[in-house]
Structures are given as C-alpha cells and as structure tokens.
Design an enzyme around this catalytic site. Structure first.
Site, mmCIF file in Angstrom:
data_model
loop_
_atom_site.group_PDB
_atom_site.id
_atom_site.type_symbol
_atom_site.label_atom_id
_atom_site.label_comp_id
_atom_site.label_asym_id
_atom_site.label_seq_id
_atom_site.Cartn_x
_atom_site.Cartn_y
_atom_site.Cartn_z
ATOM 1 N N ASP A 1 -30.089 -14.781 30.547
ATOM 2 C CA ASP A 1 -30.353 -13.447 30.035
ATOM 3 C C ASP A 1 -29.331 -12.489 30.361
ATOM 4 O OD1 ASP A 1 -33.153 -13.910 29.994
ATOM 5 O OD2 ASP A 1 -33.693 -13.757 31.762
ATOM 6 N N ARG B 1 -34.300 -10.288 46.405
ATOM 7 C CA ARG B 1 -34.160 -9.264 45.502
ATOM 8 C C ARG B 1 -33.951 -7.789 46.060
ATOM 9 N NH1 ARG B 1 -33.034 -12.713 42.507
ATOM 10 N NH2 ARG B 1 -34.182 -13.341 40.836
ATOM 11 N N ASP C 1 -39.922 -9.525 39.183
ATOM 12 C CA ASP C 1 -38.242 -8.971 39.579
ATOM 13 C C ASP C 1 -38.234 -7.750 39.106
ATOM 14 O OD1 ASP C 1 -37.815 -11.383 41.348
ATOM 15 O OD2 ASP C 1 -36.831 -12.353 39.458
#
Length: 406
Positions: free
Chosen positions: A18, A98, A127
């Site tokens: 990504d 995160r 996320d």
C-alpha cells in the site's frame, strides 16, 4: 480538500504494498508535493531493512524511522495486560501499535510544517479509524489523506499492476500477496485463501508462519519459562531482570519455537463487517497466561470479576481507536489499582502449542492452604450452616409464598 494547497505531506510508511505505491500516487495526484516518509519501529525487525533506499527511490524526500517499541510496550501493552484485555480472543497486536504511530505522525507533521498526513489504511478496515483519531488528538487541524478512499484502485492485484507500471520494487508476488502487519507483539495474515473461512490455514507451508512454527513441527520435549512480575508488570525472564520489551522478545523466541499463540478468528470489525484473520502472538499469549495465573493467587474475587467485565470495555476502546480517551484513562487507573499486589513468579511449560502451568508463587498470595486443606484446619465448618440459612433466606421465603405458608 484543496489539493493545490498541499505542498508537504507526512506519510505513514511501512514499505509494504500500500504505502510503496502511495508515494508515486501522491506525486501524480497532489501536484508533486514533498513526501516525508515516516516509519514507526514497533519491532518489525527486518522489515525496516532497505526502507530508506526504497522510500527515496520512489519519490520521498527523506525517511524518518521513529523508535517506538518501548512506548508501545510500556504505554499500551502493559496497561492492556494488567486489564487482561482481548477482543473476541484477539490480543490486539495491530491495535496496540496504531495510537503510538498516529501520535508520532502528528508530532512530526507539526514539526516539519506539513500540510497533511497520509496513511495507507483501507476504507474497509479498523486502522483508518485508529490512525485518524490519534492524529486528531494531537494535530486537530491537520488534513488527512487516505488514498484508498480516493483512488480508482480496487484490489491488491491492481496495486501490484500500479507498482509494476511505476517501477516500484516489491518483496511479494501475486501468489504470496497476503496482507500482513508485524510488530514486536504479533504478525497478522489476511487475504488470499484466508478470505474463505472454510479454508484451513496451511501452518506447515514453508514461509507462511514467520514468528512461530506449526505445533506439529514443535519439539517433542517441553520448554520451561519463568516470568517475574511486580505490580502486574513483567520484570524478569528466567530469573534475569530486563525491560518488558526484552521479555516479550525472549517469550517470542520460546513461544514461537513451541508453536504457541496461533489464532484463527473471524472477528467483528468496527466498520460493521466480519473479517477472517490468522494471528501469530507467541510471546503475548504466554505473557497473558502468566499474568492470569498470578492474578488467581493475588486478586480478591470481587475485584477480579469486575476487572474481567471491564476488560471487554477496555479491549473495545483499543480496538475501536479510542486509546486517547478519558474512559481509557479511567479504566487504566482501575487496572493499576487492581494489580498492585500482582507480584510474584510464574513458571509455565510450553509444549506443542500448549501452555501448561507449572507453579506460581507470590509474597501477596491470598491462597491459604490451612483454610482450604482436606486435612485438619482452623476453619470451623459448623459456621457454614448459619451462613447458608441467611444466604438462602430469600429462596426459602419465595418457596413459602408459593406454598401459601407465609
């Protein structure tokens, strides 16, 4: 969003599929802004190798690697351990990292004078929420770019096509294109054959597991480990004092070698859909088991049961991206107080995916052999009759009412 005003972007950069293609995509779609790639070191080890060269080659102006391992362990994992928080059986590996990464992204964006922060989380997952809530907490006016919510790319196969067309080097192929997330605590696997819950994970397939081995490939002899705690915090491994992150490393080695901590789960995502994932959490699974063993000895019934209830709420907050919230702080204060006597030593036997208790000691143990023994004791058993009469009085009165005897 006014793309013309976006001159400098801080990108959450892992070097995976990504984020690798996001750099050239931002260059093409946001008037060639400066891209500052930021990678949070949360214990993903060799995944950081060659990252700077790759980031610069694909168009970033620089790469900042932030060492966040101890922040993640001390600020997030240890409080969750004290509470015993797990989400539907999942030990929250991705969710633990995160908030710490999101906070660092916001801090660097402010320091660098960036116009926006960008992340590679999809519009289907958790996320995106976790990153963006952390960014909003520490840089509330910062613009946030989420390419998966903007671009025309619809699949990981199309991402690979884009990467190949833009000469972006990848470590994966179309056949090994699992979506993975790795940190000190865990490794997640999603996608490909795992998208169908009817498919059994091939744990014995070479290269599938990275932190663990299949229980079928684990040694035929058990491994013993001992973990010491002080007020719920792990402080020593096999008698050697060390920081918590190092203890997790040691437990990962021991647990992984013995096939500990594999989880195949269909979980409920925050956005409303169910998702199938396979997780490797060898050290974390052992640490949670050890902590539970010590709590059995040292925490009173009412507090332990209340903490088990609150653990569901605490896990929900972490999973749903609300780490930086007043409720989390309040619940953490409860866990700290509840764990103040969780001090002692826990010995465990690891064998082919199993964690077997092998002895627990504590200077603050509430266990009294004298009271519970089947032998001679100071406990006066005759007192139980009066207790049962009072405890059962409402039941007796109800029965008398039904019989018309009141």
């Amino acid at each position: 969003m006014n793309k013309e005003g976006i001159k400098k972007i801080v990108l959450a950069y892992s070097g995976g599929l990504d984020t690798s293609i996001i750099i050239p995509w931002l260059k093409e779609n946001y008037n060639d802004p400066e891209i500052i790639a930021v990678s949070g070191n949360v214990g993903q080890a060799d995944e950081l190798e060659g990252l700077e060269e790759k980031a610069l080659k694909t168009g970033a102006s620089k790469l900042i690697i932030a060492d966040l391992v101890d922040e993640m362990v001390d600020e997030v994992i240890i409080p969750a351990l004290k509470m015993g928080a797990s989400y539907e059986g999942y030990l929250l590996g991705t969710a633990f990292a995160r908030p710490i990464i999101g906070r660092k992204l916001a801090q660097i964006a402010l320091e660098e004078g960036a116009d926006a922060v960008c992340h590679g989380a999809t519009g289907k997952g958790n996320d995106q929420v976790r990153f963006e809530l952390a960014i909003k907490r520490f840089a509330p006016d910062m613009k946030i770019i989420a390419p998966w919510r903007e671009w025309d790319i619809k699949s990981r196969e199309e991402e690979i096509d884009y990467a190949e067309a833009h000469n972006v080097p990848l470590k994966i192929s179309r056949e090994t294109n699992y979506s993975k997330d790795k940190n000190l605590w865990h490794l997640s696997h999603e996608g490909l054959d795992l998208e169908d819950p009817a498919n059994e994970p091939d744990y014995d397939k070479p290269g599938f597991l990275e932190m663990s081995v299949s229980p079928f490939q684990a040694p035929d002899t058990p491994t013993y480990v001992t973990i010491d705690f002080e007020a719920g915090v792990p402080v020593a491994f096999n008698g050697e004092k060390m920081k918590a992150s190092k203890i997790i490393e040691k437990l990962n080695e021991a647990g992984g070698a013995n096939g500990i901590g594999l989880l195949d789960i269909v979980e409920n995502r925050l956005v409303g859909m169910k998702d199938r994932g396979v997780y490797e959490t060898p050290g974390g699974t052992i640490l949670y088991a050890a902590h539970r063993q010590l709590e059995m000895l040292t925490v009173d019934k009412d507090t332990l049961h209340e903490k088990q209830k609150l653990a569901v709420d605490f896990a929900d907050l972490i999973y749903n991206g609300k780490w930086f919230s007043p409720l989390r702080e309040a619940l953490q204060a409860f866990a700290d107080e509840a764990d103040k006597y969780v001090t002692g030593s826990v010995k465990l036997k690891l064998y082919k995916g199993n964690i077997i208790p092998a002895g627990t000691t504590s200077p603050y143990s509430l266990y009294s052999e004298n009271l519970v023994t089947f032998g001679e004791s100071d406990y006066d058993q005759a007192q139980a009759a009066g207790f049962i009469n009072l405890w059962g009085l409402p039941t007796k009165v109800q029965a008398l009412r039904e019989q018309g005897k009141l």
